[in-house]
Motif scaffolding. Structure first.
Motif, PDB file in Angstrom:
ATOM      1  N   THR A 272       0.822  -1.213   0.000  1.00 34.73           N
ATOM      2  CA  THR A 272       0.000   0.000   0.000  1.00 34.73           C
ATOM      3  C   THR A 272       0.858   1.266   0.000  1.00 34.73           C
ATOM      4  OG1 THR A 272      -1.767  -1.127   1.213  1.00 34.73           O
ATOM      5  CG2 THR A 272      -1.797   1.280   1.233  1.00 34.73           C
ATOM      6  N   LEU A 273       0.459   2.215  -0.828  1.00 35.13           N
ATOM      7  CA  LEU A 273       1.032   3.562  -0.828  1.00 35.13           C
ATOM      8  C   LEU A 273      -0.113   4.517  -0.557  1.00 35.13           C
ATOM      9  CD1 LEU A 273       3.606   5.270  -1.340  1.00 35.13           C
ATOM     10  CD2 LEU A 273       2.888   5.445  -3.734  1.00 35.13           C
ATOM     11  N   CYS A 274      -0.004   5.301   0.514  1.00 33.90           N
ATOM     12  CA  CYS A 274      -1.105   6.155   0.945  1.00 33.90           C
ATOM     13  C   CYS A 274      -0.798   7.623   0.687  1.00 33.90           C
ATOM     14  CB  CYS A 274      -1.396   5.944   2.427  1.00 33.90           C
ATOM     15  SG  CYS A 274      -2.771   6.938   3.032  1.00 33.90           S
ATOM     16  N   TYR A 275      -1.757   8.306   0.081  1.00 35.95           N
ATOM     17  CA  TYR A 275      -1.689   9.752  -0.120  1.00 35.95           C
ATOM     18  C   TYR A 275      -2.784  10.401   0.715  1.00 35.95           C
ATOM     19  CZ  TYR A 275       1.325   9.141  -4.242  1.00 35.95           C
ATOM     20  OH  TYR A 275       2.361   8.825  -5.094  1.00 35.95           O
ATOM     21  N   LEU A 276      -2.409  11.393   1.530  1.00 34.89           N
ATOM     22  CA  LEU A 276      -3.349  12.113   2.385  1.00 34.89           C
ATOM     23  C   LEU A 276      -3.348  13.585   2.027  1.00 34.89           C
ATOM     24  CD1 LEU A 276      -2.213  10.780   5.917  1.00 34.89           C
ATOM     25  CD2 LEU A 276      -3.684   9.626   4.275  1.00 34.89           C
ATOM     26  N   CYS A 277      -4.530  14.186   2.040  1.00 38.78           N
ATOM     27  CA  CYS A 277      -4.600  15.637   1.849  1.00 38.78           C
ATOM     28  C   CYS A 277      -5.839  16.159   2.559  1.00 38.78           C
ATOM     29  CB  CYS A 277      -4.639  16.005   0.366  1.00 38.78           C
ATOM     30  SG  CYS A 277      -4.494  17.789   0.077  1.00 38.78           S
ATOM     31  N   GLY A 278      -5.636  17.138   3.428  1.00 35.11           N
ATOM     32  CA  GLY A 278      -6.746  17.711   4.167  1.00 35.11           C
ATOM     33  C   GLY A 278      -6.253  18.601   5.281  1.00 35.11           C
ATOM     34  N   PRO A 279      -7.119  18.937   6.229  1.00 34.17           N
ATOM     35  CA  PRO A 279      -6.719  19.793   7.355  1.00 34.17           C
ATOM     36  C   PRO A 279      -5.667  19.093   8.211  1.00 34.17           C
ATOM     37  CG  PRO A 279      -9.119  19.614   7.176  1.00 34.17           C
ATOM     38  CD  PRO A 279      -8.549  18.593   6.256  1.00 34.17           C
ATOM     39  N   SER A 288      -1.107   8.870  12.101  1.00 39.76           N
ATOM     40  CA  SER A 288      -0.831   8.116  13.323  1.00 39.76           C
ATOM     41  C   SER A 288      -1.546   6.766  13.301  1.00 39.76           C
ATOM     42  CB  SER A 288      -1.274   8.939  14.537  1.00 39.76           C
ATOM     43  OG  SER A 288      -1.108   8.202  15.726  1.00 39.76           O
ATOM     44  N   ASP A 289      -2.817   6.756  12.860  1.00 40.68           N
ATOM     45  CA  ASP A 289      -3.577   5.513  12.761  1.00 40.68           C
ATOM     46  C   ASP A 289      -2.894   4.530  11.813  1.00 40.68           C
ATOM     47  OD1 ASP A 289      -5.468   6.492  14.499  1.00 40.68           O
ATOM     48  OD2 ASP A 289      -6.942   6.978  12.947  1.00 40.68           O
ATOM     49  N   LEU A 290      -2.450   5.029  10.672  1.00 41.11           N
ATOM     50  CA  LEU A 290      -1.828   4.155   9.682  1.00 41.11           C
ATOM     51  C   LEU A 290      -0.530   3.545  10.207  1.00 41.11           C
ATOM     52  CD1 LEU A 290      -2.423   6.323   6.486  1.00 41.11           C
ATOM     53  CD2 LEU A 290      -3.448   4.091   6.953  1.00 41.11           C
ATOM     54  N   GLN A 291       0.264   4.344  10.901  1.00 45.71           N
ATOM     55  CA  GLN A 291       1.512   3.811  11.456  1.00 45.71           C
ATOM     56  C   GLN A 291       1.236   2.787  12.557  1.00 45.71           C
ATOM     57  OE1 GLN A 291       4.807   6.764  12.004  1.00 45.71           O
ATOM     58  NE2 GLN A 291       3.318   8.204  11.184  1.00 45.71           N
ATOM     59  N   ARG A 292       0.176   3.020  13.320  1.00 38.50           N
ATOM     60  CA  ARG A 292      -0.193   2.072  14.363  1.00 38.50           C
ATOM     61  C   ARG A 292      -0.652   0.746  13.739  1.00 38.50           C
ATOM     62  NH1 ARG A 292      -2.274   5.496  17.417  1.00 38.50           N
ATOM     63  NH2 ARG A 292      -4.336   5.544  16.456  1.00 38.50           N
ATOM     64  N   ILE A 293      -1.319   0.839  12.591  1.00 37.88           N
ATOM     65  CA  ILE A 293      -1.754  -0.354  11.876  1.00 37.88           C
ATOM     66  C   ILE A 293      -0.568  -1.134  11.323  1.00 37.88           C
ATOM     67  CG2 ILE A 293      -2.958  -1.109   9.767  1.00 37.88           C
ATOM     68  CD1 ILE A 293      -4.899   1.276  10.247  1.00 37.88           C
ATOM     69  N   GLY A 294       0.528  -0.412  11.030  1.00 40.49           N
ATOM     70  CA  GLY A 294       1.716  -1.087  10.518  1.00 40.49           C
ATOM     71  C   GLY A 294       2.205  -0.604   9.178  1.00 40.49           C
ATOM     72  N   LEU A 295       1.607   0.487   8.648  1.00 42.59           N
ATOM     73  CA  LEU A 295       2.085   1.029   7.377  1.00 42.59           C
ATOM     74  C   LEU A 295       3.329   1.878   7.649  1.00 42.59           C
ATOM     75  CD1 LEU A 295       1.400   1.100   4.339  1.00 42.59           C
ATOM     76  CD2 LEU A 295       0.193   3.256   4.753  1.00 42.59           C
ATOM     77  N   PRO A 296       4.453   1.583   6.993  1.00 37.87           N
ATOM     78  CA  PRO A 296       5.681   2.351   7.243  1.00 37.87           C
ATOM     79  C   PRO A 296       5.495   3.837   6.928  1.00 37.87           C
ATOM     80  CG  PRO A 296       6.172   0.332   6.042  1.00 37.87           C
ATOM     81  CD  PRO A 296       4.673   0.470   6.047  1.00 37.87           C
ATOM     82  N   GLU A 297       6.184   4.665   7.686  1.00 40.32           N
ATOM     83  CA  GLU A 297       6.050   6.111   7.534  1.00 40.32           C
ATOM     84  C   GLU A 297       6.414   6.574   6.128  1.00 40.32           C
ATOM     85  OE1 GLU A 297       7.411  10.191   9.910  1.00 40.32           O
ATOM     86  OE2 GLU A 297       8.294   8.243  10.418  1.00 40.32           O
ATOM     87  N   ASP A 298       7.390   5.903   5.490  1.00 40.54           N
ATOM     88  CA  ASP A 298       7.800   6.338   4.159  1.00 40.54           C
ATOM     89  C   ASP A 298       6.797   5.936   3.076  1.00 40.54           C
ATOM     90  OD1 ASP A 298       8.260   3.618   4.015  1.00 40.54           O
ATOM     91  OD2 ASP A 298      10.370   3.781   3.450  1.00 40.54           O
ATOM     92  N   ARG A 299       5.735   5.252   3.457  1.00 38.67           N
ATOM     93  CA  ARG A 299       4.664   4.918   2.518  1.00 38.67           C
ATOM     94  C   ARG A 299       3.406   5.736   2.789  1.00 38.67           C
ATOM     95  NH1 ARG A 299       6.245   0.627  -0.519  1.00 38.67           N
ATOM     96  NH2 ARG A 299       4.151   0.310  -1.366  1.00 38.67           N
ATOM     97  N   ILE A 300       3.560   6.774   3.619  1.00 40.82           N
ATOM     98  CA  ILE A 300       2.465   7.699   3.936  1.00 40.82           C
ATOM     99  C   ILE A 300       2.890   9.078   3.457  1.00 40.82           C
ATOM    100  CG2 ILE A 300       1.013   8.680   5.737  1.00 40.82           C
ATOM    101  CD1 ILE A 300       1.769   6.227   7.470  1.00 40.82           C
ATOM    102  N   LEU A 301       2.270   9.561   2.417  1.00 46.24           N
ATOM    103  CA  LEU A 301       2.646  10.827   1.784  1.00 46.24           C
ATOM    104  C   LEU A 301       1.499  11.811   1.977  1.00 46.24           C
ATOM    105  CD1 LEU A 301       3.855   9.148  -1.521  1.00 46.24           C
ATOM    106  CD2 LEU A 301       5.181   9.579   0.552  1.00 46.24           C
TER     107      LEU A 301
END
Length: 306
Positions: A272-279, A288-301
């Motif tokens: 999974t590669l996650c893109y976030l955009c918002g407030p 924080s939720d994604l990292q707790r689930i186990g998604l590496p920080e470098d895969r959260i953009l």
């Protein structure tokens, strides 16, 4: 192609930083990208993005269509005929208006494919006191001339040899704009997939707004999910819905905020590669939720708007 005088003047007035930009394979977003949508100071967009990559060249553009995307958001279609103009899905433009000193910064909400096919880009701009947004909502019309310059380190631009990834797109409010561009780009890649082009995996969109009237692009989003249900899915969240949810939206709409449990269903730590955009508060919680689930920080953009 001749460039209007105001374009040449603006090009001299706003220098681009000298920082060398080296794009990553899929994106370049190692640092948080933060921009204000409205500001008391006229140069906030340029100041806050001064260390972010932007192209050197300004391009003249003509407004060819103005639509009401919602009660508070206008959607502009801009003709940008110069053959050298291009962008990556997720990027934004510096938006220069003749006679308006303040430079706007708006994410492109259309796909690179639309530019290739029709020579146009689209912007969706929420009404605000910020002068460029005010101009768009009160003075802009078909035929208006502006200038644009592409920038941004937040994008999805896979190459044919890249490994397949599943996309998780998480949007809050008008943060949908760059993620909608990425969604459209993924759909274009699948429609024209062959052995010489990149083929995305599954794409899931989590999109939150106050109510269904503020869910931008919802009909097209649902159409894409209908077209390829094996590759696209979406959950549309409403947090302050005061009326019944429209029947056609009910299968996709959830009352309440995006939960950690929902995110977990669409996360594979290696794929999974996650893109976030918002407030910013939403970005911080979801990250924080994604990292707790186990998604590496470098895969959260992510890209923050407020």
């Amino acid at each position: 192609m001749s460039v209007p005088c105001f374009v040449r003047t603006l090009a001299r007035s706003f220098a681009v930083g000298s920082k060398l930009f080296t794009p990553a394979v899929l994106c370049s977003c190692k640092d948080t990208v933060t921009r204000k949508m409205s500001s008391r100071r006229q140069t906030d967009h340029l100041e806050r993005t001064s260390n972010v990559h932007r192209d050197m060249e300004l391009f003249s553009a003509r407004v060819s269509e103005v639509l009401n995307e919602s009660e508070a958001v206008k959607r502009l279609r801009l003709e940008v005929p110069h053959p050298d103009f291009s962008f990556r899905a997720g990027q934004w433009v510096d938006f220069f208006i003749p006679g308006v000193e303040t430079v706007g910064g708006f994410s492109i909400c259309s796909s690179p494919g639309l530019l290739q096919r029709e020579g146009v880009i689209e912007l969706a701009v929420k009404n605000a006191s910020h002068p460029p947004a005010q101009w768009i909502h009160t003075k802009c019309s078909v035929g208006s001339q502006v200038a644009v310059r592409v920038g941004g380190n937040f994008y999805f631009d896979p190459q044919p040899s890249d490994p397949v990834v599943d996309l998780l797109l998480v949007a809050g409010g008008v943060g949908i704009n760059p993620l909608y561009s990425i969604l459209l780009h993924a759909a274009d890649l699948l429609r024209h997939a062959d052995g010489h082009r990149y083929t995305p995996g599954h794409t899931h969109l989590c999109y939150s707004a106050k109510n269904t009237k503020e869910l931008l692009f919802k009909n097209t989003i649902i159409d894409i999910c209908h077209e390829r249900p094996d590759r696209f899915s979406c959950n549309l969240h409403v947090t302050q819905q005061s009326s019944d949810i429209e029947q056609e939206l009910q299968p996709y709409t959830i009352s309440g905020r995006i939960s950690e449990e929902e995110l977990q269903r669409y996360v594979d730590s290696e794929r999974t590669l996650c893109y976030l955009c918002g407030p910013p508060p939403m970005i911080e919680k979801v990250s924080s939720d994604l990292q707790r689930i186990g998604l590496p920080e470098d895969r959260i953009l992510f890209e923050k708007w407020w």
